[in-house]
Design a protein around this motif. Structure first.
Motif, PDB file in Angstrom:
ATOM      1  N   GLY B   1       0.815  -1.204   0.000  1.00 40.78           N
ATOM      2  CA  GLY B   1       0.000   0.000   0.000  1.00 40.78           C
ATOM      3  C   GLY B   1       0.852   1.258   0.000  1.00 40.78           C
ATOM      4  O   GLY B   1       2.064   1.207   0.139  1.00 40.78           O
ATOM      5  N   GLN B   2       0.182   2.361  -0.142  1.00 44.10           N
ATOM      6  CA  GLN B   2       0.895   3.627  -0.189  1.00 44.10           C
ATOM      7  C   GLN B   2       1.559   3.917   1.140  1.00 44.10           C
ATOM      8  O   GLN B   2       0.988   3.662   2.203  1.00 44.10           O
ATOM      9  N   GLN B   3       2.778   4.430   1.074  1.00 47.00           N
ATOM     10  CA  GLN B   3       3.479   4.839   2.280  1.00 47.00           C
ATOM     11  C   GLN B   3       3.938   6.278   2.133  1.00 47.00           C
ATOM     12  O   GLN B   3       4.392   6.686   1.062  1.00 47.00           O
ATOM     13  N   VAL B   4       3.822   7.022   3.201  1.00 53.66           N
ATOM     14  CA  VAL B   4       4.301   8.400   3.233  1.00 53.66           C
ATOM     15  C   VAL B   4       5.281   8.530   4.389  1.00 53.66           C
ATOM     16  O   VAL B   4       4.900   8.348   5.548  1.00 53.66           O
ATOM     17  N   MET B   5       6.516   8.773   4.040  1.00 54.13           N
ATOM     18  CA  MET B   5       7.570   8.885   5.044  1.00 54.13           C
ATOM     19  C   MET B   5       7.847  10.363   5.297  1.00 54.13           C
ATOM     20  O   MET B   5       7.957  11.154   4.349  1.00 54.13           O
ATOM     21  N   GLN B   6       7.984  10.715   6.561  1.00 60.05           N
ATOM     22  CA  GLN B   6       8.235  12.114   6.917  1.00 60.05           C
ATOM     23  C   GLN B   6       9.441  12.173   7.834  1.00 60.05           C
ATOM     24  O   GLN B   6       9.524  11.440   8.813  1.00 60.05           O
ATOM     25  N   ILE B   7      10.352  13.071   7.521  1.00 56.59           N
ATOM     26  CA  ILE B   7      11.548  13.252   8.342  1.00 56.59           C
ATOM     27  C   ILE B   7      11.868  14.730   8.518  1.00 56.59           C
ATOM     28  O   ILE B   7      11.470  15.544   7.656  1.00 56.59           O
ATOM     29  N   PRO B   8      12.512  15.116   9.630  1.00 56.99           N
ATOM     30  CA  PRO B   8      12.856  14.247  10.750  1.00 56.99           C
ATOM     31  C   PRO B   8      11.650  14.011  11.643  1.00 56.99           C
ATOM     32  O   PRO B   8      10.613  14.634  11.464  1.00 56.99           O
ATOM     33  N   GLN B   9      11.790  13.113  12.596  1.00 57.34           N
ATOM     34  CA  GLN B   9      10.691  12.856  13.522  1.00 57.34           C
ATOM     35  C   GLN B   9      10.599  13.982  14.550  1.00 57.34           C
ATOM     36  O   GLN B   9       9.518  14.373  14.957  1.00 57.34           O
ATOM     37  N   TYR B  10      11.764  14.483  14.965  1.00 56.80           N
ATOM     38  CA  TYR B  10      11.841  15.581  15.933  1.00 56.80           C
ATOM     39  C   TYR B  10      12.846  16.618  15.426  1.00 56.80           C
ATOM     40  O   TYR B  10      13.812  16.269  14.747  1.00 56.80           O
ATOM     41  N   GLN B  11      12.609  17.859  15.785  1.00 56.35           N
ATOM     42  CA  GLN B  11      13.560  18.922  15.464  1.00 56.35           C
ATOM     43  C   GLN B  11      13.502  19.970  16.573  1.00 56.35           C
ATOM     44  O   GLN B  11      12.419  20.479  16.888  1.00 56.35           O
ATOM     45  N   HIS B  12      14.695  20.243  17.140  1.00 59.60           N
ATOM     46  CA  HIS B  12      14.794  21.297  18.145  1.00 59.60           C
ATOM     47  C   HIS B  12      15.611  22.424  17.531  1.00 59.60           C
ATOM     48  O   HIS B  12      16.726  22.188  17.051  1.00 59.60           O
ATOM     49  N   VAL B  13      15.073  23.620  17.519  1.00 58.67           N
ATOM     50  CA  VAL B  13      15.793  24.753  16.954  1.00 58.67           C
ATOM     51  C   VAL B  13      15.783  25.914  17.929  1.00 58.67           C
ATOM     52  O   VAL B  13      14.895  26.026  18.786  1.00 58.67           O
ATOM     53  N   GLN B  14      16.780  26.771  17.772  1.00 63.50           N
ATOM     54  CA  GLN B  14      16.823  28.014  18.537  1.00 63.50           C
ATOM     55  C   GLN B  14      15.892  28.993  17.832  1.00 63.50           C
ATOM     56  O   GLN B  14      15.801  29.007  16.586  1.00 63.50           O
ATOM     57  N   GLU B  15      15.196  29.786  18.602  1.00 65.79           N
ATOM     58  CA  GLU B  15      14.315  30.776  18.006  1.00 65.79           C
ATOM     59  C   GLU B  15      15.086  31.636  17.016  1.00 65.79           C
ATOM     60  O   GLU B  15      16.195  32.095  17.315  1.00 65.79           O
ATOM     61  N   GLY B  16      14.528  31.821  15.828  1.00 62.86           N
ATOM     62  CA  GLY B  16      15.204  32.591  14.796  1.00 62.86           C
ATOM     63  C   GLY B  16      15.875  31.720  13.744  1.00 62.86           C
ATOM     64  O   GLY B  16      16.178  32.200  12.642  1.00 62.86           O
ATOM     65  N   GLU B  17      16.118  30.458  14.081  1.00 61.47           N
ATOM     66  CA  GLU B  17      16.700  29.536  13.102  1.00 61.47           C
ATOM     67  C   GLU B  17      15.614  29.051  12.142  1.00 61.47           C
ATOM     68  O   GLU B  17      14.424  29.129  12.427  1.00 61.47           O
ATOM     69  N   ASP B  18      16.062  28.514  11.018  1.00 63.55           N
ATOM     70  CA  ASP B  18      15.128  27.969  10.042  1.00 63.55           C
ATOM     71  C   ASP B  18      14.834  26.506  10.350  1.00 63.55           C
ATOM     72  O   ASP B  18      15.580  25.835  11.071  1.00 63.55           O
ATOM     73  N   PHE B  19      13.736  26.019   9.788  1.00 64.23           N
ATOM     74  CA  PHE B  19      13.302  24.631  10.010  1.00 64.23           C
ATOM     75  C   PHE B  19      12.715  24.069   8.723  1.00 64.23           C
ATOM     76  O   PHE B  19      12.012  24.788   7.996  1.00 64.23           O
ATOM     77  N   THR B  20      13.034  22.819   8.434  1.00 61.27           N
ATOM     78  CA  THR B  20      12.461  22.159   7.260  1.00 61.27           C
ATOM     79  C   THR B  20      12.054  20.732   7.606  1.00 61.27           C
ATOM     80  O   THR B  20      12.786  20.011   8.272  1.00 61.27           O
ATOM     81  N   THR B  21      10.891  20.339   7.135  1.00 64.56           N
ATOM     82  CA  THR B  21      10.445  18.957   7.246  1.00 64.56           C
ATOM     83  C   THR B  21      10.154  18.424   5.850  1.00 64.56           C
ATOM     84  O   THR B  21       9.668  19.167   4.991  1.00 64.56           O
ATOM     85  N   TYR B  22      10.474  17.147   5.638  1.00 61.29           N
ATOM     86  CA  TYR B  22      10.386  16.544   4.314  1.00 61.29           C
ATOM     87  C   TYR B  22       9.421  15.372   4.317  1.00 61.29           C
ATOM     88  O   TYR B  22       9.342  14.606   5.274  1.00 61.29           O
ATOM     89  N   CYS B  23       8.744  15.233   3.206  1.00 58.22           N
ATOM     90  CA  CYS B  23       7.744  14.191   3.062  1.00 58.22           C
ATOM     91  C   CYS B  23       8.009  13.450   1.749  1.00 58.22           C
ATOM     92  O   CYS B  23       8.186  14.088   0.704  1.00 58.22           O
ATOM     93  N   ASN B  24       8.066  12.116   1.808  1.00 58.90           N
ATOM     94  CA  ASN B  24       8.312  11.319   0.604  1.00 58.90           C
ATOM     95  C   ASN B  24       7.287  10.206   0.487  1.00 58.90           C
ATOM     96  O   ASN B  24       7.029   9.483   1.451  1.00 58.90           O
ATOM     97  N   SER B  25       6.751  10.064  -0.721  1.00 56.33           N
ATOM     98  CA  SER B  25       5.739   9.038  -0.974  1.00 56.33           C
ATOM     99  C   SER B  25       6.304   7.931  -1.843  1.00 56.33           C
ATOM    100  O   SER B  25       7.141   8.169  -2.709  1.00 56.33           O
ATOM    101  N   SER B  26       5.806   6.735  -1.629  1.00 54.79           N
ATOM    102  CA  SER B  26       6.226   5.602  -2.447  1.00 54.79           C
ATOM    103  C   SER B  26       5.516   5.613  -3.806  1.00 54.79           C
ATOM    104  O   SER B  26       5.920   4.904  -4.725  1.00 54.79           O
ATOM    105  N   THR B  27       4.450   6.386  -3.920  1.00 54.61           N
ATOM    106  CA  THR B  27       3.705   6.449  -5.174  1.00 54.61           C
ATOM    107  C   THR B  27       3.452   7.913  -5.559  1.00 54.61           C
ATOM    108  O   THR B  27       3.578   8.816  -4.724  1.00 54.61           O
ATOM    109  N   THR B  28       3.130   8.138  -6.801  1.00 50.00           N
ATOM    110  CA  THR B  28       2.820   9.492  -7.275  1.00 50.00           C
ATOM    111  C   THR B  28       1.512   9.966  -6.635  1.00 50.00           C
ATOM    112  O   THR B  28       0.528   9.234  -6.568  1.00 50.00           O
TER     113      THR B  28
END
Lengths: 114, 114
Positions: B1-28
């Protein structure tokens, strides 16, 4: 306007008892979803209703779980013979249609099985 | 079945820093949706991306949908304490016969240190 309404907001029950959780979707929304979220975890899909079509029950974890949607509106999720591992927040969401429509979540029912 | 992977699971940042989360699917995917869940709250819809290569901005948040419609990202510039919460992606795929399947990633929990 009114959002998705869930009741009760909290439910404490003894192991082995049955519980019923209610969801009132946004008026006019044809799609209705139930998810389960354990503490600090992601969203576990349980069941999905779309209009008058047969529900997608593929996420129900066992035959102790069932759900119905009467008149295409209010939905009830029933858990029979509750177990401690059923403790979680049960979230209901509705959307205008099945595809390309954002989900509107209710505040959830926090179920604690003692 | 379709899977959607998201990383990272946790992110700790200092206020003012940038943050990015990524999502990848096994299907279009036909579209991807992003949600934010504040601590103790329910998921709230942020945005939906439909077109290949689409980029959308909401103030300090930038959302991208990959050219192949299999991955997506959410970038927050100069994080603030109000950004704290868990960010979920949800991929929508067409599974035939007018049926769609919406699959949530496990979420990225963002903590912002003031």
């Amino acid at each position: 306007g009114a959002g998705v309404s869930q009741s009760p907001s909290n439910k404490v029950t003894e192991k082995g008892k049955d519980v019923e959780l209610r969801c009132d979707p946004i008026s006019g929304h044809t799609a209705l979803y139930w998810y389960r979220q354990s503490l600090g975890q992601g969203l576990e899909f349980l069941i999905y209703f779309q209009g008058n079509s047969a529900p997608d029950k593929s996420g129900l974890p066992s035959d102790r779980f069932s759900a119905e949607r009467t008149g295409g509106s209010v939905s009830t999720l029933t858990i029979q013979r509750t177990q401690q591992e059923d403790s979680a927040v049960y979230l209901c969401a509705s959307s205008l249609s099945r595809s390309n429509s954002p989900l509107h979540f209710g505040n959830g029912t926090r179920l604690t099985v003692t | 079945g379709q899977q959607v992977m998201q990383i990272p699971q946790y992110q700790h940042v200092q206020e003012g820093e940038d943050f990015t989360t990524y999502c990848n699917s096994s299907t279009t995917l036909s579209n991807i949706q992003w949600y934010k869940q504040r601590p103790g709250g329910h998921p709230v819809f942020l945005i939906q991306l439909v077109k290949s290569g689409e980029v959308k901005k909401q103030k300090r948040l930038t959302f991208q949908f990959g050219e192949a419609k299999k991955n997506s990202s959410l970038h927050i510039t100069a994080t603030q304490t109000t950004d704290v919460g868990t960010y979920f992606c949800a991929g929508d795929t067409y599974s035939g016969a007018g049926s769609y399947q919406l699959t949530f990633g496990k979420g990225t929990k963002l903590s912002v240190i003031p």
